[in-house]
Design an enzyme around this catalytic site. Structure first.
Site, short mmCIF file in Angstrom:
data_model
loop_
_atom_site.label_atom_id
_atom_site.label_comp_id
_atom_site.label_asym_id
_atom_site.label_seq_id
_atom_site.Cartn_x
_atom_site.Cartn_y
_atom_site.Cartn_z
N GLU A 19 0.79 -1.23 0.00
CA GLU A 19 0.00 0.00 0.00
C GLU A 19 0.82 1.28 0.00
O GLU A 19 0.65 2.15 0.85
CB GLU A 19 -0.94 0.01 1.22
C1 ACM Z 1 -2.12 -5.29 4.29
O1 ACM Z 1 -3.18 -5.73 4.76
N1 ACM Z 1 -2.03 -4.02 3.91
C2 ACM Z 1 -0.95 -6.13 4.15
#
Ligand code: ACM
Length: 650
Positions: free
Chosen positions: A302
């Site tokens: 992310e």
């Molecule tokens: C995640 O759940 N961002 C690894």
């Protein structure tokens, strides 16, 4: 063969299935009789190592505590009631053989790890009967299906103190899991003491971090129980907590402070400065010594597409110079540099599935969280991988939902046998945005035991009814072994309702927290918000609602509905008078209404018009209230109209 033989065989099979074992062993058969535990109980231990000896001592203590029978801590050489025989000292082999008859239990394994796993099986078998405490006669030949069976635990969003970490490790060992993946840094907190870069914890943790001495102690504690600890330091995104102490690491201009909310943040490590890599080399070198496991997790998930990377001319220039077409390429460049650092410190790099990129060497391990496709993709490209997608315990789904997910079914089903071998196993994940040290156990247990079974047991062990039959007793067993999932909800509910805890417990028994990410969005959450409401003090899954859904006896259904209705009605004035529970009045009213509808529909088949009105009420009462769902609502809908579909999606 005689008819009697078949009857005897059938009886044996049925009895074996009733054993409260989780994870279910690869081969188990029930013998005749049982081994009675009495004061002449003696343990002998042959082979193995100091770890095995200590584990046998802990087993003696646990048996003593449970049965009250003084179990000698002096091991004997002869005529032991429990003989532990380890054939070799050093092996990763976790298989074991446990043979119990009315005279003796013999636990044999090639290595100490197998004996550790077998001891947990033995302890799960202890029960009380007409002859006192005993262990049923069994012949168990057992081994894990996957080598990697873990829990990924976030301690950044909310800090989890060392004692709770140790308790969690005990729980992992009890259900034969072997990896604690420790998510030690994120935007909301940096949780490890660095001596080389002390401003990381000084400015990034609110004083809530593990000292290096605590880390060493926990790592040793885990190793003694056959649990590896894989540290994760999430970079280059999810890294805000590094920056209050070391703003030069960031791609923006700051100023930076620890994040108090959730979500994907803009702050991102600067991949275009050599000083970033020098820092990481120093830091990873320090952590590589602190954490002895061969694996080192760098996160990598992310990275914000609209964050700091898109606002920094120095980064744009760097991308141009290195012919990096987009941020994905830039992150791949960063990962490659980090991988070299990790390898130079003799570790194998792991990361979330965003790191999958052809430039990375094949010894990198991919942890799939966005979907099983990335696991299949990684395996096809020659990478080892583990599955976490489908095992997010923070999303408050029932155990059966996680249990149905298999690392080798779904998108991975079409892989060749070589590709399948690259899938090492899986990890449950527990993100702590909405969990705290006060309710961490109930967020994990007992559902984690069901996930442990998925990773340990044969693929064919997949019947949710059997899983639930065993999960209840195993949940109580886990609590007796030191976990606190049952205690946590009791204590929190007693604090919430000092004058009505038993009634609130009945009300709460048919409630569940909202599912998925819906609760995250229900209000502005963050680390400064107290998690002390009823929604924080209930298990993710309502046993009472599930049992009600399976109930076929209409008299029992009537009795239950009347009980819930009367309780809700009686407790309402106390809820209304308590500022901590005023939001539950609406829930109690809806329960009363739903139960009344259920009773009416059970007593007399409703006319179509009345049924329509009832369904409309059920739809209304099925909506989340105080961030909870009344989990008997779907069953009541079925009573009113077995064919109708809910209008409200959760
Ligand atoms: C995640 O759940 N961002 C690894």
């Amino acid at each position: 063969m005689s008819k009697l033989f078949f009857i005897a065989l059938f009886a044996t099979v049925v009895l074996a299935q009733d054993l409260p074992l989780m994870p279910w062993p690869a081969n188990v058969s029930r013998g005749q009789g049982e081994l009675i535990l009495n004061p002449s109980f003696r343990i002998s231990s042959f082979g193995g190592d100091a770890r095995l000896h200590d584990a046998a001592l802990r087993l003696a203590d646990r048996l003593f505590r449970e049965t009250g029978i003084p179990i000698s801590r002096e091991f004997t050489d002869v005529a032991a009631t429990l003989a532990i025989i380890v054939e070799e000292k050093k092996t990763d082999d976790e298989s074991y053989h446990l043979l119990v008859d009315s005279h003796q239990a013999r636990l044999t394994s090639t290595g100490p790890l197998g004996a550790l796993r077998g001891m947990e099986t033995l302890l799960q078998l202890v029960h009380i009967g007409p002859s006192g405490f005993s262990i049923p006669a069994v012949d168990i030949d057992d081994q894990p299906r996957f080598a990697w069976r873990g829990l990924s635990l976030d301690v950044s969003r909310h800090f989890i103190p060392p004692d709770a970490i140790k308790r969690t490790i005990d729980g992992l060992a009890a259900v034969k899991m072997n990896v604690l993946h420790w998510h030690l840094s994120d935007d909301q907190g940096f949780r490890v003491e660095s001596k080389k870069y002390p401003k990381l914890q000084q400015k990034g943790s609110d004083g809530q971090f593990y000292t290096q001495a605590e880390i060493r102690e926990i790592v040793a504690y885990a190793a003694a129980r056959g649990v590896r600890i894989v540290p994760e330091f999430d970079i280059p995104g999810h890294a805000t907590s590094w920056f209050p102490g070391y703003p030069n690491l960031a791609s923006g201009t700051g100023p930076y402070e620890i994040v108090r909310t959730g979500g994907v943040l803009r702050a991102t490590m600067d991949p275009a400065k050599e000083s970033t890599y020098r820092f990481l080399d120093g830091f990873i070198g320090e952590m590589a010594k602190l954490f002895p496991d061969p694996y080192f997790h760098i996160g990598g998930d992310e990275v914000s597409a609209t964050g700091e990377w898109s606002h920094n001319p120095h980064i744009s220039a760097f991308m141009k110079k290195h012919k990096l077409a987009d941020f994905r390429a830039l992150q791949a460049y960063f990962n490659r540099r980090v991988q070299k650092i990790v390898a130079a410190h003799h570790k194998r790099m792991m990361g979330w599935d965003e790191i999958l990129h052809p430039d990375l060497p094949k010894n990198v391990v991919i942890q799939s969280w966005r979907g099983q496709e990335s696991l299949a993709d990684a395996a096809r490209k020659g990478y080892n991988g583990i599955l976490s997608n489908g095992y997010y315990l923070d999303l408050m789904y029932p155990a059966s939902q996680h249990y149905a997910v298999d690392p080798l079914k779904g998108a991975t089903a079409g892989l060749s046998s070589d590709e399948r071998k690259r899938i090492l196993g899986g990890e449950a994940a527990m993100w702590e945005e909405l969990a705290t040290e006060e309710n961490i156990d109930v967020k994990l247990w007992p559902r984690l035991a069901a996930v442990a079974e998925r990773f340990w047991s044969l693929e064919s062990v997949a019947d949710p009814a059997s899983m639930y039959r065993r999960l209840g007793p195993v949940s109580h067993w886990l609590e007796t072994q030191g976990l606190e999932h049952l205690q946590e909800i009791r204590v929190m509910q007693e604090r919430l309702a000092p004058d009505a805890a038993p009634q609130v417990a009945i009300l709460a028994s048919i409630l569940e927290p909202m599912k998925g990410y819906t609760r995250h969005r229900a209000r502005k959450y963050g680390s400064l918000v107290p998690f002390n409401r009823l929604v924080d003090a209930i298990p993710p899954e309502s046993d009472a609602a599930r049992e009600f859904a399976d109930e076929t006896d209409r008299a029992v259904m009537r009795r239950k509905l009347a009980g819930w209705r009367d309780n809700a009605r009686a407790v309402t004035p106390k809820l209304a008078a308590n500022p901590m529970l005023a939001e539950i009045v609406e829930v109690a009213n809806a329960i009363e209404e739903l139960c009344s509808i259920g009773l009416e529909a059970l007593d007399s088949h409703p006319a179509p018009e009345r049924a329509q009105a009832m369904l409309a009420i059920i739809d209304r009462d099925s909506k989340p209230k105080a961030e909870m769902l009344i989990q008997i609502a779907p069953s009541i809908r079925k009573i009113v109209d077995p064919n109708s579909m809910p209008a409200v999606s959760k």
